[in-house]
Design a protein around this motif. Sequence first.
Motif, short mmCIF file in Angstrom:
data_model
loop_
_atom_site.label_atom_id
_atom_site.label_comp_id
_atom_site.label_asym_id
_atom_site.label_seq_id
_atom_site.Cartn_x
_atom_site.Cartn_y
_atom_site.Cartn_z
N PHE A 142 0.71 -1.25 -0.01
CA PHE A 142 0.06 0.08 0.03
C PHE A 142 0.82 1.25 0.11
N VAL A 143 0.28 2.48 -0.48
CA VAL A 143 1.29 3.53 -0.66
C VAL A 143 0.29 4.36 0.70
N ARG A 144 -0.61 4.09 1.09
CA ARG A 144 -1.13 5.04 2.35
C ARG A 144 -2.45 3.97 2.91
N GLU A 145 -2.62 4.47 4.19
CA GLU A 145 -3.83 3.69 4.77
C GLU A 145 -4.99 4.87 4.95
N LEU A 146 -6.22 4.68 4.65
CA LEU A 146 -7.16 5.48 4.84
C LEU A 146 -8.09 5.03 5.71
N ALA A 147 -9.25 5.46 6.19
CA ALA A 147 -10.36 5.13 6.98
C ALA A 147 -11.50 5.69 6.38
N GLN A 148 -12.73 5.28 6.26
CA GLN A 148 -14.02 5.61 5.93
C GLN A 148 -14.95 5.35 7.13
N GLN A 149 -15.85 6.41 7.51
CA GLN A 149 -16.54 6.16 8.59
C GLN A 149 -18.06 6.34 8.02
N VAL A 150 -18.82 5.63 8.48
CA VAL A 150 -20.46 5.53 8.16
C VAL A 150 -21.36 5.67 9.45
N ARG A 167 -4.97 14.70 -1.54
CA ARG A 167 -4.74 14.14 -2.72
C ARG A 167 -5.58 12.92 -3.18
N ALA A 168 -6.71 13.17 -2.78
CA ALA A 168 -7.80 11.89 -3.13
C ALA A 168 -8.51 12.34 -4.29
N ALA A 169 -8.41 11.39 -5.29
CA ALA A 169 -9.31 11.50 -6.67
C ALA A 169 -10.67 11.46 -6.17
N GLU A 170 -11.45 12.16 -6.93
CA GLU A 170 -12.77 12.06 -6.87
C GLU A 170 -13.68 10.68 -6.85
N ARG A 171 -12.96 10.01 -7.55
CA ARG A 171 -13.59 8.46 -7.71
C ARG A 171 -12.95 7.65 -6.63
N LEU A 172 -11.77 8.03 -5.98
CA LEU A 172 -11.31 7.33 -4.82
C LEU A 172 -12.43 7.75 -3.55
N VAL A 173 -12.76 8.73 -3.74
CA VAL A 173 -13.66 9.54 -2.56
C VAL A 173 -15.01 8.70 -2.71
N GLU A 174 -15.49 8.45 -3.92
CA GLU A 174 -16.62 7.82 -4.07
C GLU A 174 -16.59 6.36 -3.80
N VAL A 175 -15.68 5.76 -4.02
CA VAL A 175 -15.43 4.19 -4.10
C VAL A 175 -15.48 4.03 -2.40
N ALA A 176 -14.63 4.95 -1.75
CA ALA A 176 -14.36 4.58 -0.33
C ALA A 176 -16.01 4.75 0.55
N GLU A 177 -16.70 5.86 -0.21
CA GLU A 177 -17.83 6.07 0.58
C GLU A 177 -19.02 4.75 -0.04
N GLU A 178 -18.52 4.38 -1.05
CA GLU A 178 -19.57 3.20 -1.61
C GLU A 178 -19.15 1.93 -0.80
N ILE A 179 -17.96 1.64 -0.47
CA ILE A 179 -17.33 0.61 0.24
C ILE A 179 -18.20 0.66 1.79
N GLY A 180 -17.95 1.92 2.38
CA GLY A 180 -18.36 2.07 3.75
C GLY A 180 -19.72 1.86 3.94
N THR A 181 -20.48 2.41 2.92
CA THR A 181 -21.98 2.34 3.00
C THR A 181 -22.57 0.98 2.75
N SER A 182 -22.05 0.19 1.67
CA SER A 182 -22.48 -1.19 1.44
C SER A 182 -22.14 -2.10 2.68
N ILE A 183 -20.92 -1.80 3.35
CA ILE A 183 -20.69 -2.65 4.46
C ILE A 183 -21.67 -2.47 5.69
N ALA A 184 -22.06 -0.97 5.76
CA ALA A 184 -22.84 -0.75 7.01
C ALA A 184 -24.26 -1.49 6.79
N GLU A 185 -24.59 -1.34 5.43
CA GLU A 185 -25.99 -1.87 4.99
C GLU A 185 -25.87 -3.45 5.03
#
Length: 386
Positions: A193-201, A233-251
């Motif tokens: 990995f190049v870095r670690e991120l975290a998505q909260q929902v 430096r988070a591309a728009e697509r990355l932001v969307e994908v992270a949110e999509e991962i978070g909400t799909s896991i929460a649900e």
Amino acid sequence: MQENGRDEWRRHMALRVGVIGGGQLARMMIAPAVELGLEIRVLAEAEGMSAQLAASAVGDYRDLETVRAFVADVDVVTFDHEHVPQDILRALVDEGVSVHPGPDALQFAQDKLVMRARLAELGVPQPEWAAVHSTGELQAFLDAHDGRAVVKTPRGGYDGKGVRVVRAVAEVQDWFDALPDGDALLVEELVPFVRELAQQVARRPSGQMVAYPVVETVQRDGVCAEVIAPAPRAAERLVEVAEEIGTSIAEGLGVTGMLAVELFETDDERILVNELAMRPHNSGHWSQDGAVTGQFEQHLRAVADLPLGSAAPRAPWSVMVNILGGPAEGTLGERFDAAMEAHPDAKIHTYGKDPRPGRKVGHVNVAGDELDDVVYVARAAAAHFD
Ligand code: ADP
């Protein structure tokens, strides 16, 4: 109408939230609970813990009778940690207690193998992994992955304990020796990995969800050291994908309360799920001072099934720096005046814990317009406590 509205409000005013576990996460729920007009009660493991102020009971969360006695006086039960055994949680639910997150969701935060299997079913991107019951199976995984892998104990790990990067099976022989018959260890590819991120929902029992901006987390020696929100430096697509991962896991897992999804970003801009926490999380401490609704308030709103608040940032950048260990000499309290005097823009949070090497004893939040300045001030303020 007016009468009904007032009754509604009274009902919420009287709502009693019980938190199992007396650590800093429970402590940081106390102020928002007061602001929301909720009663908060804590089952602490011992006297003098971080959340002592709200501790209505002291006892062992692994003892059904202790937990039963504690929950008798609350309307909703939630957690400071994910270690309450499944059989206790299920007994409470069977007895009609409102438990959030419930045992069906919590099992995926309690056992990394159970989590990996379920995320695979949901089609969530994750590192290649396997359940290994023997050194032979681990060797086969190593052979298929350039001779390197990350081995994890499925249960009870935190802050990097229970995680080893290995090149040879002998490096986890002790874990195999201690493994009960039929149990397995989790092995994962070593993600470059190049870095670690975290998505909260946040998710309410009624299904409403609110996603926080994806953040960058910086770990040192397996422990979270700093968080930058939103992730630079988070591309728009990355932001969307992270949110999509978070909400799909929460649900998908039926999470109620706050969910944190720890993520790896790879050099080809893929994001893979590392692990889950179903409670407020260190990666979300920035939101106390940097978002319209901080994660501790949001967790309470979610578990009490109240409408969720906005997760929008209050400033372009927020940075959280953990105070790890505390001063080598003297007490944390002795450093306060100087830190506050030098950095009036910094919000300093302390956990009421004695200094000990590596221990999380507090954190500093700073928000502002220029990332470099915000990082500088947050680090400088935290350094007063070294
Ligand atoms: P814990 O439950 O102790 O927090 P994690 O599973 O989050 O353990 O792992 C701790 C750290 O180890 C991660 O933050 C990451 O830096 C590193 N790590 C974990 N899994 C992998 C992996 N598959 N590849 C590379 N690094 C990893």
